[in-house]
Scaffold this motif. Structure first.
Motif, PDB file in Angstrom:
ATOM      1  N   GLY A  70     -31.949  64.558 -68.800  1.00  9.89           N
ATOM      2  CA  GLY A  70     -33.314  64.340 -69.237  1.00  9.89           C
ATOM      3  C   GLY A  70     -34.063  63.384 -68.338  1.00  9.89           C
ATOM      4  N   THR A 313     -31.418  63.794 -73.370  1.00  7.03           N
ATOM      5  CA  THR A 313     -31.972  64.991 -73.989  1.00  7.03           C
ATOM      6  C   THR A 313     -30.933  66.106 -73.942  1.00  7.03           C
ATOM      7  OG1 THR A 313     -32.957  65.784 -71.925  1.00  7.03           O
ATOM      8  CG2 THR A 313     -34.295  64.309 -73.293  1.00  7.03           C
ATOM      9  N   GLY A 340     -31.614  67.046 -81.613  1.00 11.67           N
ATOM     10  CA  GLY A 340     -32.383  66.860 -80.395  1.00 11.67           C
ATOM     11  C   GLY A 340     -32.663  68.149 -79.674  1.00 11.67           C
ATOM     12  N   ASP A 343     -36.912  67.500 -75.387  1.00 13.92           N
ATOM     13  CA  ASP A 343     -37.926  66.445 -75.449  1.00 13.92           C
ATOM     14  C   ASP A 343     -37.390  65.111 -75.948  1.00 13.92           C
ATOM     15  OD1 ASP A 343     -39.991  68.145 -74.570  1.00 13.92           O
ATOM     16  OD2 ASP A 343     -40.224  68.959 -76.589  1.00 13.92           O
ATOM     17  N   GLY A 344     -36.217  65.088 -76.563  1.00 12.93           N
ATOM     18  CA  GLY A 344     -35.678  63.833 -77.075  1.00 12.93           C
ATOM     19  C   GLY A 344     -34.640  64.079 -78.150  1.00 12.93           C
ATOM     20  N   ALA A 345     -34.069  62.998 -78.682  1.00 13.30           N
ATOM     21  CA  ALA A 345     -32.997  63.149 -79.653  1.00 13.30           C
ATOM     22  C   ALA A 345     -32.903  61.920 -80.538  1.00 13.30           C
ATOM     23  CB  ALA A 345     -31.659  63.376 -78.940  1.00 13.30           C
TER      24      ALA A 345
END
Length: 409
Positions: A70, A313, A340, A343-345
């Motif tokens: 990420g 990510t 997640g 874009d993110g977790a």
């Protein structure tokens, strides 16, 4: 004697580092190397165990930031210079140092620890998993040719002294960080360590040499290397020993490789620490004459499972409950819900039913995306508790780019 580790005082460093050198073969480094190691030492993270006036065990860590899938740079403890004197084995000293070190890493809020193992069998019991591999190759440049991409001829190559273009080298390296899991952001003075060049470092080869790749006046790549001359009755057969090569575009990479292939009086390009997906492998005419092999690279230890898994990510959406075993750092043991995507977790404690069961060591192995969860399950190291959970999580944990750890520490 007491086995409790304690922080090393600056006045004790010479004794401490002498035991590090002894543990790793006893060959003293050049004075310039020793002085630089002292300069980058973080004394509040440097541990020793003492038997009276004698230092009998060593360990250190550094305040790194490591690229994770990420592109984020996660706070990471870089573990190094771990040793126990042969006269003081089987007394629990190593376990005591690992205990003290990991407790300190947790207190500092670093979710990960990373090391390069001199003896891989040691660290699994402390929760470190082999998370990347490195490529070795000896390319027969007398028989192997390169097919370079269009536009390579537009790259200008320029020889330079490494210390005079260190800022350019570091700028190219820094541009690589977000795109390659496992790369470590340079701390002050560590750039000097990468180009340190003493006769002891050369093993009969030339001083360290540097070539820059430029496009329209901008540095887009570099190679650091040495040349080791050799002659046979039939003629010269020297070796180009590649220390590091980084490039921000395909043409720059190809131009540098073509340059290395064409150095006079040589017939081999040798490299010992490259990513397993190094692009030159798709440019060579005969991979069988490149003597390809791989070896273990970075070892990762999640120190705070929740924070570690939330720092990266995921290649595909994932929502999975992990049952984690961690005897050495019991604060990680139990169930964690990981949710997640690209874009993110987030990763939080849960009482929900577990989908997968594994130890923290396996989490370290898959953390950078270099090894699939599926492979660990096939080895009996991961258990699928909910049908379909393994396939989904294995896809999510993967990385399109192989992790790589070329930063020595």
């Amino acid at each position: 004697m007491k086995t409790e580790p304690r922080v090393v005082e600056p006045s004790e460093w010479d004794e401490w580092y002498g035991k590090v050198v002894l543990a790793f073969g006893g060959v003293a480094a050049a004075p310039e190397h020793t002085e630089l190691i002292r300069e980058i030492t973080e004394f509040d993270r440097t541990l020793g165990v003492w038997d009276g006036a004698e230092c009998v065990a060593t360990a250190a860590s550094f305040s790194f930031r490591m690229s994770v899938p990420g592109g984020a740079l996660a706070p990471t403890a870089g573990v190094s210079m771990v040793s126990v004197a042969a006269t003081h084995r089987r007394r629990g000293i190593l376990s005591a140092m690992m205990r003290s070190q990991l407790d300190d890493v947790r207190e500092r809020g670093e979710p990960l620890a990373v090391l390069l193992a001199s003896e891989p069998a040691i660290y699994g019991r402390f929760g470190y998993g082999a998370a990347s591999r490195q490529l070795r190759a000896d390319i027969d440049t007398a028989r192997v040719t390169l097919s370079v991409p269009e536009g390579t001829d537009a790259i200008r190559l320029r020889k330079a002294e490494p210390d005079e273009v260190l800022a350019d080298i570091e700028a190219v390296y820094a541009r690589q960080l977000p795109g390659r899991p496992g790369l470590i952001a340079r701390l002050p003075e560590w750039d000097r360590l990468q180009i340190l060049d003493t006769p002891a470092d050369r093993s009969g080869a030339s001083p360290l040499q540097c070539v820059l790749a430029e496009r329209d006046g901008e540095v887009v790549g570099y190679a650091l290397y040495r040349v080791k001359p050799s002659w046979e009755e039939s003629g010269p057969n020297g070796t180009v020993a590649l220390q590091d090569l980084q490039a921000v575009e395909p043409q720059g990479h190809a131009a540098l490789m073509r340059y290395l292939f064409g150095i006079d009086l040589t017939s081999t390009v040798s490299m010992s620490s490259r990513p397993v997906d190094d692009p030159w492998q798709h440019l060579v005419s005969d991979p069988r004459r490149c003597a390809l092999r791989s070896w273990d690279g970075l070892y990762i230890r999640p120190v705070e499972v929740g924070a570690a898994l939330a720092a990266r990510t995921y290649r595909a959406p994932v929502d999975v409950v992990l049952e984690v075993e961690d005897a050495f750092c019991p604060w990680n043991a139990g169930r964690w819900r990981l949710s997640g995507d690209a874009d993110g977790a987030s990763c939080e404690r849960t009482t929900d039913r577990a989908d997968l069961a594994l130890s923290v060591r396996e989490l370290g192995t898959v953390y950078l995306g270099g090894f699939p969860l599926r492979g660990l399950a096939d080895a009996g190291r991961v258990r699928e508790l909910s049908p379909g959970a393994l396939a989904a999580a294995s896809l999510a944990f993967g990385s399109d780019v192989a992790p790589w750890g070329p930063h020595n520490f």
